[in-house]
Design a protein around this motif. Structure first.
Motif, PDB file in Angstrom:
ATOM      1  N   CYS A   2      44.479  32.390  24.591  1.00 26.73           N
ATOM      2  CA  CYS A   2      42.897  32.691  25.061  1.00 26.73           C
ATOM      3  C   CYS A   2      42.271  32.517  22.748  1.00 26.73           C
ATOM      4  O   CYS A   2      40.833  31.475  22.809  1.00 26.73           O
ATOM      5  CB  CYS A   2      42.220  33.923  24.998  1.00 26.73           C
ATOM      6  SG  CYS A   2      42.893  35.277  24.007  1.00 26.73           S
ATOM      7  N   PHE A  51      39.404  40.195  35.269  1.00 28.78           N
ATOM      8  CA  PHE A  51      39.426  40.118  35.001  1.00 28.78           C
ATOM      9  C   PHE A  51      38.973  39.503  33.654  1.00 28.78           C
ATOM     10  O   PHE A  51      39.164  37.547  34.686  1.00 28.78           O
ATOM     11  CB  PHE A  51      40.323  40.969  33.926  1.00 28.78           C
ATOM     12  CG  PHE A  51      41.308  40.718  32.422  1.00 28.78           C
ATOM     13  CD1 PHE A  51      40.994  41.969  31.365  1.00 28.78           C
ATOM     14  CD2 PHE A  51      41.880  39.534  32.031  1.00 28.78           C
ATOM     15  CE1 PHE A  51      41.255  42.280  30.327  1.00 28.78           C
ATOM     16  CE2 PHE A  51      41.775  39.890  30.721  1.00 28.78           C
ATOM     17  CZ  PHE A  51      41.772  40.952  30.258  1.00 28.78           C
ATOM     18  N   CYS A  59      43.627  32.207  30.375  1.00 27.22           N
ATOM     19  CA  CYS A  59      43.820  33.199  30.929  1.00 27.22           C
ATOM     20  C   CYS A  59      44.718  33.548  32.139  1.00 27.22           C
ATOM     21  O   CYS A  59      44.229  33.372  33.132  1.00 27.22           O
ATOM     22  CB  CYS A  59      42.550  34.591  30.667  1.00 27.22           C
ATOM     23  SG  CYS A  59      43.099  35.972  30.395  1.00 27.22           S
ATOM     24  N   CYS A  97      45.391  42.527  30.296  1.00 28.26           N
ATOM     25  CA  CYS A  97      45.545  41.755  29.468  1.00 28.26           C
ATOM     26  C   CYS A  97      47.117  41.801  29.545  1.00 28.26           C
ATOM     27  O   CYS A  97      47.768  42.526  28.602  1.00 28.26           O
ATOM     28  CB  CYS A  97      44.779  42.101  28.029  1.00 28.26           C
ATOM     29  SG  CYS A  97      45.540  40.986  26.800  1.00 28.26           S
ATOM     30  N   SER A  98      47.821  40.258  29.481  1.00 27.27           N
ATOM     31  CA  SER A  98      49.139  39.905  28.686  1.00 27.27           C
ATOM     32  C   SER A  98      49.283  39.545  27.309  1.00 27.27           C
ATOM     33  O   SER A  98      50.574  39.434  27.323  1.00 27.27           O
ATOM     34  CB  SER A  98      49.187  38.310  30.050  1.00 27.27           C
ATOM     35  OG  SER A  98      48.600  38.635  31.198  1.00 27.27           O
ATOM     36  N   GLN A  99      48.607  40.120  27.053  1.00 24.62           N
ATOM     37  CA  GLN A  99      48.700  39.626  25.350  1.00 24.62           C
ATOM     38  C   GLN A  99      49.663  38.460  25.335  1.00 24.62           C
ATOM     39  O   GLN A  99      50.533  38.473  23.844  1.00 24.62           O
ATOM     40  CB  GLN A  99      49.514  40.371  25.153  1.00 24.62           C
ATOM     41  CG  GLN A  99      48.641  41.982  24.779  1.00 24.62           C
ATOM     42  CD  GLN A  99      47.359  41.996  23.155  1.00 24.62           C
ATOM     43  OE1 GLN A  99      48.199  42.883  22.674  1.00 24.62           O
ATOM     44  NE2 GLN A  99      46.237  41.954  24.073  1.00 24.62           N
ATOM     45  N   CYS A 100      49.082  37.461  25.610  1.00 27.76           N
ATOM     46  CA  CYS A 100      49.241  35.730  25.911  1.00 27.76           C
ATOM     47  C   CYS A 100      48.995  35.087  24.454  1.00 27.76           C
ATOM     48  O   CYS A 100      49.640  34.300  23.765  1.00 27.76           O
ATOM     49  CB  CYS A 100      49.632  35.215  26.505  1.00 27.76           C
ATOM     50  SG  CYS A 100      48.435  34.888  27.777  1.00 27.76           S
ATOM     51  N   PHE A 101      47.785  35.500  23.714  1.00 34.34           N
ATOM     52  CA  PHE A 101      47.476  34.775  23.084  1.00 34.34           C
ATOM     53  C   PHE A 101      46.452  33.259  23.737  1.00 34.34           C
ATOM     54  O   PHE A 101      46.502  33.037  22.942  1.00 34.34           O
ATOM     55  CB  PHE A 101      47.400  34.974  22.013  1.00 34.34           C
ATOM     56  CG  PHE A 101      48.615  36.738  21.477  1.00 34.34           C
ATOM     57  CD1 PHE A 101      46.112  37.137  20.916  1.00 34.34           C
ATOM     58  CD2 PHE A 101      49.130  37.506  21.061  1.00 34.34           C
ATOM     59  CE1 PHE A 101      46.581  38.473  20.907  1.00 34.34           C
ATOM     60  CE2 PHE A 101      49.628  38.814  21.491  1.00 34.34           C
ATOM     61  CZ  PHE A 101      47.784  39.077  20.784  1.00 34.34           C
ATOM     62  N   SER A 124      45.711  36.608  33.263  1.00 32.81           N
ATOM     63  CA  SER A 124      45.495  37.769  34.381  1.00 32.81           C
ATOM     64  C   SER A 124      44.005  37.525  34.791  1.00 32.81           C
ATOM     65  O   SER A 124      44.007  38.434  35.854  1.00 32.81           O
ATOM     66  CB  SER A 124      45.321  38.775  32.957  1.00 32.81           C
ATOM     67  OG  SER A 124      47.069  38.824  31.554  1.00 32.81           O
ATOM     68  N   PRO A 175      38.288  37.375  29.082  1.00 29.85           N
ATOM     69  CA  PRO A 175      38.150  37.994  27.821  1.00 29.85           C
ATOM     70  C   PRO A 175      37.297  36.921  27.413  1.00 29.85           C
ATOM     71  O   PRO A 175      36.317  38.001  26.722  1.00 29.85           O
ATOM     72  CB  PRO A 175      39.629  36.878  27.453  1.00 29.85           C
ATOM     73  CG  PRO A 175      39.391  35.441  28.789  1.00 29.85           C
ATOM     74  CD  PRO A 175      39.142  36.082  29.645  1.00 29.85           C
TER      75      PRO A 175
END
Ligand code: SF4
Ligand code: SF4
Lengths: 402, 229
Positions: free
Chosen positions: B88, B54, B46, B82-86, B48, B56
């Protein structure tokens, strides 16, 4: 010890994408093949499946399944970030289609996928996002051309939409009702295809028309998160590239063009774009892009250029370097898309086609290594601008750019 | 009872529970969380987590335990990092902590949480652009005062923007206020999607001013096209 040119010496460009480990994915971990469900829903009259037009190329995805990549009759679903801020990216994609004589259309009946906003602000919901996707798909279907998605985020998001529409009848029916109000059919493409997959599929044709020698270029590849981490089973893999352990898209093109792919340890990290961060929390974006990506690439691989295949990645990795340079960080590598890199290999003009003046980090040493006289090229482009300014010409056209 | 001290004791438990029920009711939720090994693979991937306080894993854990107080705290204090990069999504349990975060954010916006309003401050012009014009990023957003950290090159682009746009061979790219040329009919269809899927109500919850401006623009165009709003 001096290296000798014997048959045992493996060329550099083979080393970095070759792996002695054979990586076999076990079938039991493979997620369901979405195609079955897609066609079942069509048989039940739930939607129309738009077939990939012939001729197509079959490539392999993560779990060994085949994916059809259309060669032509493509409907270009443009990217707002590419068209708006790095327009040489989109221009290069179109230019490649034209040079390879492959028929396409550049529609005005197209909106953004709106996913950048969704991932940044959450001011939308699953049904609205699916509605936007399905409106664009229906618009493509009405023209008879097949959607080719320029943006990695649009591509990843549309695959998420496909999952939601397949598995949640309530979302599907809500979207179907909205489409009815628009007078549009509910259409799902047989495959959701990213332009970089198209480039991957035609990389040998590109290499066959290569005009510039790239064998002295060192490249680091940033694979785009939304390309291969979202609905991951649907990204292209190839046992000959990294032993099938990483996506082959982009890297296989670089190999085909004879440049050297150099590895670096943070290849899996994102670029730092962050959707909301690039706009309103840029300290994070700048730090991540320079500290976790560019500096690591410089230290471990010292590349001439970073090649990637998504809008946000080109923007983030390129624009973030300015502040890093001001702070004396080990940065300063030009960044561009695979499309621009391929176009340059095929002899495209760096400004008229690749529009590199929209990029920030100094790309001139790279152009010199490619054997391009960038001063002469810039002078030619300035002449074009003069003509546009004086009114002698209204626009630079495809005929003008060669 | 949660494992951590409740950071928002003034908000009634029932209210926090109501929001959590909305998260669980999202049709995507069951495929975003299957349980959690607490292995931390998501944290290692992650971006972030490297720069913020932070995690996940913490998000997945709180959701799996249904720790209502902690989930409420995360919905306010964490999700916008969250960077919403996925990245994770490489979770060995097939979870998508980033996907859970998407839903948490959506519920925060839909319910007009103060933290969501704060997170969206300075962001309204982007929402206006995408919802009103059909393309999210336009060339005229490249202004030196908006992107001072991108260096002098932004000034060069903005100085000659109209000319540089005319120097683009694709016919659809000669625009400055939208990424490309979008048909009026297409925009109308986009407005109908926003109106028919509850997005306008979400905007009203977080930014009344923006809602008013967007509504005016949309109503006029929709009425001209013969649609009743
Ligand atoms: S990777 Fe998955 S299982 Fe491991 S801590 Fe994260 S959410 Fe839990
Ligand atoms: S989506 Fe969010 S939580 Fe997941 S890895 Fe990216 S930044 Fe971290």
């Amino acid at each position: 010890m001096t290296a000798t040119a014997t048959a045992e010496v493996i060329p550099y460009n083979a080393v970095n994408t070759k792996s002695s480990r054979k990586f076999e994915r076990q079938a039991e971990y493979a997620p369901e093949d979405f195609h079955d469900h897609l066609f079942e829903l069509e048989a039940e009259g739930e939607w129309i499946v738009q077939r990939v037009p012939e001729p197509y190329v079959e490539v392999m995805t993560k779990f060994g399944r085949k994916k059809k990549i259309p060669l032509e009759m493509t409907w270009h679903h443009k990217s707002c970030g590419q068209c708006g801020h790095i327009p040489g990216y989109s221009t290069a994609i179109f230019w490649l289609n034209r040079k390879l004589d492959l028929k396409y259309t550049d529609p005005t009946d197209q909106t953004s996928c709106t996913a950048w906003n969704y991932y940044a602000s959450a001011t939308s919901n699953a049904a609205a996002q699916a509605g936007v996707a399905m409106r664009n798909f229906a618009a493509a279907y009405e023209t008879g051309y097949y959607p080719l998605i320029h943006c990695g985020t649009s591509y990843g998001h549309y695959k998420e939409v496909r999952e939601e529409m397949m598995h949640h009848a309530e979302v599907r029916h809500q979207v179907r009702d909205v489409m009815k109000k628009l007078g549009k059919p509910l259409v799902m493409p047989e495959e959701i295809v990213h332009y970089s997959e198209w480039i991957h599929a035609v990389r040998d044709r590109i290499a066959a028309k290569q005009k510039r020698d790239f064998s002295n270029l060192a490249v680091t590849v940033h694979p785009a998160c939304h390309y291969y981490k979202l609905v991951q089973e649907d990204a292209i893999y190839d046992p000959d590239i990294y032993g099938g352990q990483r996506t082959a898209t982009v890297s296989a093109l670089i190999v085909a063009l004879g440049a050297e792919v150099r590895d670096y340890s943070t290849w899996f990290d994102c670029c730092g774009f962050g959707f909301r961060h690039i706009l309103v929390q840029r300290d994070f974006t700048r730090s991540f892009a320079t500290r976790r990506k560019i500096e690591v690439m410089k230290e471990e691989a010292n590349p001439d250029v970073v090649i990637t295949h998504d809008t946000g990645c080109v923007t983030t990795l390129d624009k973030s370097q300015f502040v890093g340079q001001a702070h004396g960080l080990n940065v300063g590598v030009p960044v561009m898309s695979d499309a621009q890199f391929a176009a340059l290999a095929m002899g495209a003009h760096p400004y008229r086609v690749c529009q590199l003046h929209w990029h920030s980090t100094d790309y001139k040493p790279l152009l010199e290594k490619m054997g391009i006289d960038h001063e002469a090229a810039w002078a030619e482009f300035q002449e074009d601008l003069k003509k546009l300014k004086s009114g002698e010409k209204e626009y630079l056209t495809w005929e003008d750019v060669g | 009872m949660g494992l951590f001290a409740d950071k928002y004791p003034d908000v009634a438990y029932q209210e926090k529970e109501r929001l959590w029920e909305q998260v669980k009711a999202d049709p995507r939720y069951p495929s975003y969380l299957y349980g959690c090994y607490e292995c931390g693979i998501c944290v290692a991937a992650c971006p972030s987590a490297r720069f913020y306080d932070f995690s996940p894993r913490k998000i997945a854990q709180a959701a799996a335990r249904e720790d209502i107080d902690l989930i409420y705290e995360q919905m306010n204090d964490d999700v916008w990092n969250c960077s919403q990069c996925f990245s994770c999504n490489r979770c060995p349990r097939q979870n998508s902590p980033g996907g859970v975060i998407t839903i948490l954010r959506e519920v925060a916006v839909k319910n007009g949480l103060k933290s969501a309003k704060q997170a969206l401050e300075g962001y309204s012009r982007i929402i206006y652009k995408i919802m009103g014009t059909g393309t999210q990023v336009s060339p005229d957003m490249l202004q030196p005062d908006a992107f001072p950290d991108w260096g002098p090159q932004v000034r060069e682009v903005s100085a000659d923007l109209e000319l540089w746009r005319r120097a683009l061979p694709p016919e659809t790219l000669h625009t400055t206020s939208t990424g490309w040329q979008v048909d009026d009919k297409t925009i109308i269809e986009l407005y109908l999607i926003w109106h028919n899927t509850g997005v306008m109500d979400m905007i009203a919850e977080v930014d009344e001013g923006l809602h008013m401006i967007l509504n005016d623009v949309m109503e006029e165009k929709l009425e001209e096209a013969g649609y009743e709003v």
